[in-house]
Design a protein around this motif. Structure first.
Motif, PDB file in Angstrom:
ATOM      1  N   GLN A 131      -6.575  -1.347  -4.892  1.00 46.75           N
ATOM      2  CA  GLN A 131      -5.482  -2.255  -4.542  1.00 46.75           C
ATOM      3  C   GLN A 131      -4.156  -1.508  -4.448  1.00 46.75           C
ATOM      4  OE1 GLN A 131      -5.720  -5.357  -7.485  1.00 46.75           O
ATOM      5  NE2 GLN A 131      -7.170  -6.542  -6.264  1.00 46.75           N
ATOM      6  N   GLU A 132      -3.924  -0.601  -5.364  1.00 52.38           N
ATOM      7  CA  GLU A 132      -2.687   0.185  -5.339  1.00 52.38           C
ATOM      8  C   GLU A 132      -2.637   1.071  -4.099  1.00 52.38           C
ATOM      9  OE1 GLU A 132      -2.618   2.248  -9.090  1.00 52.38           O
ATOM     10  OE2 GLU A 132      -2.351   0.386 -10.211  1.00 52.38           O
ATOM     11  N   CYS A 133      -3.766   1.669  -3.767  1.00 52.22           N
ATOM     12  CA  CYS A 133      -3.819   2.521  -2.576  1.00 52.22           C
ATOM     13  C   CYS A 133      -3.571   1.701  -1.314  1.00 52.22           C
ATOM     14  CB  CYS A 133      -5.166   3.233  -2.489  1.00 52.22           C
ATOM     15  SG  CYS A 133      -5.426   4.475  -3.786  1.00 52.22           S
ATOM     16  N   LEU A 134      -4.152   0.524  -1.237  1.00 56.15           N
ATOM     17  CA  LEU A 134      -3.928  -0.335  -0.078  1.00 56.15           C
ATOM     18  C   LEU A 134      -2.468  -0.787  -0.009  1.00 56.15           C
ATOM     19  CD1 LEU A 134      -7.193  -2.466  -0.125  1.00 56.15           C
ATOM     20  CD2 LEU A 134      -6.490  -0.876   1.672  1.00 56.15           C
ATOM     21  N   GLN A 135      -1.883  -1.065  -1.160  1.00 59.83           N
ATOM     22  CA  GLN A 135      -0.476  -1.479  -1.179  1.00 59.83           C
ATOM     23  C   GLN A 135       0.426  -0.366  -0.662  1.00 59.83           C
ATOM     24  OE1 GLN A 135       1.126  -4.140  -1.448  1.00 59.83           O
ATOM     25  NE2 GLN A 135      -0.011  -5.574  -2.692  1.00 59.83           N
ATOM     26  N   GLY A 136       0.011   0.883  -0.858  1.00 53.95           N
ATOM     27  CA  GLY A 136       0.807   2.023  -0.425  1.00 53.95           C
ATOM     28  C   GLY A 136       0.764   2.279   1.076  1.00 53.95           C
ATOM     29  N   LEU A 137      -0.112   1.586   1.773  1.00 50.25           N
ATOM     30  CA  LEU A 137      -0.237   1.780   3.222  1.00 50.25           C
ATOM     31  C   LEU A 137       0.862   1.039   3.967  1.00 50.25           C
ATOM     32  CD1 LEU A 137      -4.079   1.262   3.804  1.00 50.25           C
ATOM     33  CD2 LEU A 137      -2.840   3.426   3.636  1.00 50.25           C
ATOM     34  N   ASP A 138       1.143   1.529   5.155  1.00 51.83           N
ATOM     35  CA  ASP A 138       1.985   0.815   6.111  1.00 51.83           C
ATOM     36  C   ASP A 138       1.321  -0.545   6.368  1.00 51.83           C
ATOM     37  OD1 ASP A 138       1.826   0.396   9.368  1.00 51.83           O
ATOM     38  OD2 ASP A 138       3.861   0.849   8.668  1.00 51.83           O
ATOM     39  N   ILE A 139       2.114  -1.588   6.582  1.00 52.47           N
ATOM     40  CA  ILE A 139       1.582  -2.943   6.763  1.00 52.47           C
ATOM     41  C   ILE A 139       0.548  -3.022   7.883  1.00 52.47           C
ATOM     42  CG2 ILE A 139       3.481  -3.716   8.260  1.00 52.47           C
ATOM     43  CD1 ILE A 139       1.884  -5.964   5.646  1.00 52.47           C
ATOM     44  N   ARG A 142      -2.650  -1.307   6.623  1.00 53.85           N
ATOM     45  CA  ARG A 142      -3.307  -2.140   5.607  1.00 53.85           C
ATOM     46  C   ARG A 142      -4.010  -3.321   6.262  1.00 53.85           C
ATOM     47  NH1 ARG A 142       0.572  -2.812   1.934  1.00 53.85           N
ATOM     48  NH2 ARG A 142       1.530  -4.567   3.011  1.00 53.85           N
ATOM     49  N   ASN A 143      -3.318  -4.032   7.144  1.00 56.51           N
ATOM     50  CA  ASN A 143      -3.938  -5.188   7.792  1.00 56.51           C
ATOM     51  C   ASN A 143      -5.134  -4.776   8.639  1.00 56.51           C
ATOM     52  OD1 ASN A 143      -2.165  -6.956   6.611  1.00 56.51           O
ATOM     53  ND2 ASN A 143      -0.805  -7.064   8.375  1.00 56.51           N
ATOM     54  N   THR A 168      -4.405   2.095  19.434  1.00 60.57           N
ATOM     55  CA  THR A 168      -3.454   1.920  18.332  1.00 60.57           C
ATOM     56  C   THR A 168      -4.170   1.380  17.101  1.00 60.57           C
ATOM     57  OG1 THR A 168      -1.670   1.492  19.896  1.00 60.57           O
ATOM     58  CG2 THR A 168      -1.338   0.714  17.638  1.00 60.57           C
ATOM     59  N   ILE A 169      -5.010   0.383  17.299  1.00 64.05           N
ATOM     60  CA  ILE A 169      -5.738  -0.213  16.180  1.00 64.05           C
ATOM     61  C   ILE A 169      -6.675   0.812  15.546  1.00 64.05           C
ATOM     62  CG2 ILE A 169      -7.488  -1.935  15.582  1.00 64.05           C
ATOM     63  CD1 ILE A 169      -6.033  -3.795  17.609  1.00 64.05           C
ATOM     64  N   LYS A 170      -7.373   1.573  16.364  1.00 63.87           N
ATOM     65  CA  LYS A 170      -8.268   2.604  15.824  1.00 63.87           C
ATOM     66  C   LYS A 170      -7.482   3.648  15.034  1.00 63.87           C
ATOM     67  CE  LYS A 170     -12.119   2.399  19.071  1.00 63.87           C
ATOM     68  NZ  LYS A 170     -12.895   3.161  20.061  1.00 63.87           N
ATOM     69  N   SER A 171      -6.308   4.011  15.528  1.00 65.43           N
ATOM     70  CA  SER A 171      -5.467   4.979  14.808  1.00 65.43           C
ATOM     71  C   SER A 171      -5.015   4.418  13.469  1.00 65.43           C
ATOM     72  CB  SER A 171      -4.233   5.352  15.637  1.00 65.43           C
ATOM     73  OG  SER A 171      -4.609   6.064  16.777  1.00 65.43           O
ATOM     74  N   GLY A 176      -5.189   4.833   7.953  1.00 68.79           N
ATOM     75  CA  GLY A 176      -5.224   4.048   6.719  1.00 68.79           C
ATOM     76  C   GLY A 176      -6.371   4.461   5.833  1.00 68.79           C
ATOM     77  N   MET A 177      -7.548   4.646   6.405  1.00 68.57           N
ATOM     78  CA  MET A 177      -8.718   5.051   5.614  1.00 68.57           C
ATOM     79  C   MET A 177      -8.539   6.456   5.046  1.00 68.57           C
ATOM     80  SD  MET A 177     -10.680   2.562   5.217  1.00 68.57           S
ATOM     81  CE  MET A 177     -12.028   3.448   4.444  1.00 68.57           C
ATOM     82  N   GLU A 178      -7.942   7.363   5.819  1.00 70.24           N
ATOM     83  CA  GLU A 178      -7.666   8.707   5.300  1.00 70.24           C
ATOM     84  C   GLU A 178      -6.724   8.639   4.108  1.00 70.24           C
ATOM     85  OE1 GLU A 178      -6.144  10.852   8.683  1.00 70.24           O
ATOM     86  OE2 GLU A 178      -8.129  11.099   9.582  1.00 70.24           O
ATOM     87  N   SER A 179      -5.686   7.822   4.209  1.00 70.39           N
ATOM     88  CA  SER A 179      -4.729   7.677   3.111  1.00 70.39           C
ATOM     89  C   SER A 179      -5.395   7.061   1.884  1.00 70.39           C
ATOM     90  CB  SER A 179      -3.547   6.801   3.538  1.00 70.39           C
ATOM     91  OG  SER A 179      -2.818   7.419   4.565  1.00 70.39           O
ATOM     92  N   VAL A 180      -6.216   6.047   2.084  1.00 64.43           N
ATOM     93  CA  VAL A 180      -6.909   5.415   0.959  1.00 64.43           C
ATOM     94  C   VAL A 180      -7.852   6.417   0.297  1.00 64.43           C
ATOM     95  CG1 VAL A 180      -8.630   3.666   0.331  1.00 64.43           C
ATOM     96  CG2 VAL A 180      -6.700   3.046   1.791  1.00 64.43           C
ATOM     97  N   ARG A 181      -8.578   7.189   1.100  1.00 70.60           N
ATOM     98  CA  ARG A 181      -9.497   8.196   0.561  1.00 70.60           C
ATOM     99  C   ARG A 181      -8.742   9.202  -0.291  1.00 70.60           C
ATOM    100  NH1 ARG A 181     -11.565   9.375   5.377  1.00 70.60           N
ATOM    101  NH2 ARG A 181     -12.847   7.534   5.587  1.00 70.60           N
ATOM    102  N   GLU A 182      -7.655   9.706   0.231  1.00 72.99           N
ATOM    103  CA  GLU A 182      -6.840  10.688  -0.522  1.00 72.99           C
ATOM    104  C   GLU A 182      -6.296  10.076  -1.816  1.00 72.99           C
ATOM    105  OE1 GLU A 182      -3.747  12.180   2.035  1.00 72.99           O
ATOM    106  OE2 GLU A 182      -5.190  12.964   3.484  1.00 72.99           O
ATOM    107  N   CYS A 183      -5.803   8.868  -1.713  1.00 69.13           N
ATOM    108  CA  CYS A 183      -5.243   8.182  -2.875  1.00 69.13           C
ATOM    109  C   CYS A 183      -6.324   7.950  -3.942  1.00 69.13           C
ATOM    110  CB  CYS A 183      -4.642   6.841  -2.427  1.00 69.13           C
ATOM    111  SG  CYS A 183      -3.949   5.849  -3.760  1.00 69.13           S
ATOM    112  N   MET A 184      -7.492   7.555  -3.529  1.00 69.52           N
ATOM    113  CA  MET A 184      -8.582   7.270  -4.482  1.00 69.52           C
ATOM    114  C   MET A 184      -9.068   8.544  -5.180  1.00 69.52           C
ATOM    115  SD  MET A 184      -9.261   3.944  -4.483  1.00 69.52           S
ATOM    116  CE  MET A 184     -10.917   3.787  -5.114  1.00 69.52           C
ATOM    117  N   GLN A 185      -8.929   9.706  -4.543  1.00 72.68           N
ATOM    118  CA  GLN A 185      -9.398  10.966  -5.126  1.00 72.68           C
ATOM    119  C   GLN A 185      -8.412  11.556  -6.108  1.00 72.68           C
ATOM    120  OE1 GLN A 185     -10.373  13.321  -1.677  1.00 72.68           O
ATOM    121  NE2 GLN A 185     -12.306  12.249  -1.360  1.00 72.68           N
TER     122      GLN A 185
END
Length: 186
Positions: A131-139, A142-143, A168-171, A176-185
């Motif tokens: 949840q914290e990692c998702l909150q850290g993403l650009d809106i 995250r969406n 744009t959506i794929k990017s 977002g997934m790269e950021s979440v992965r890094e944050c979770m590690q």
């Protein structure tokens, strides 16, 4: 409307990939089959979709029809029925996802800490970290991530809903997934 023997003959000919037989079968059987789909779906556009999908299936599977197992029209009506039921399930699923996403949007806009789940996040440290990692993403990221992975939207559904280009959506999802992965590690 053709009689059952004529329909059966045309269906067997369709199994041999004869397009003229398919065209005649469609012209004679589609009005009644459309009526059945329309009664189930209560929507003419969805009934058209069910009928089209059913006739594509009929064309490809006509060779599997066995006259000894039942009437040709009943076989085709069953295919239409199943296509209509598939559409009902799909529409219900899309509505449920849309309703859930609208609720999630309200929560996000209110700044609620409980991003994804109804239970207490303190019970699960991984969930809290996610949840914290998702909150850290650009809106937008995250969406897009939530719509894709949590709500199960396809890319094309996201294009329609977000009114943004597919790339744009794929990017947004990829970044977002790269950021979440890094944050979770961490």
């Amino acid at each position: 409307m053709l009689n059952e023997i004529e329909i059966q003959t045309l269906l067997i000919e369709c199994g041999k990939q004869k397009q003229t037989a398919f065209a005649k079968l469609y012209r004679s059987a589609s009005p009644r089959l459309y009526g059945a789909a329309r009664r189930l779906l209560q929507n003419s556009d969805l009934a058209d979709e069910a009928l089209q999908e059913a006739f594509v299936h009929i064309w490809y599977k006509a060779a599997e029809y066995d006259p000894e197992k039942g009437s040709a029209f009943a076989w085709m009506a069953t295919i239409v029925r199943y296509r209509a039921l598939d559409i009902i399930r799909r529409e219900k699923s899309q509505q449920n996802r849309s309703d859930a996403m609208a609720t999630e949007q309200d929560i996000l806009q209110q700044g609620d800490e409980q991003l994804l789940y109804d239970h207490n996040a303190d019970e699960d440290q991984q969930l809290q970290l996610l949840q914290e990692c998702l909150q850290g993403l650009d809106i937008n990221q995250r969406n897009s991530v939530l719509m894709s992975y949590y709500y199960g939207y396809s890319h094309s559904e996201m294009v329609d809903r977000l009114k943004r280009p597919l790339g744009t959506i794929k990017s947004w999802i990829r970044r977002g997934m790269e950021s979440v992965r890094e944050c979770m590690q961490q």
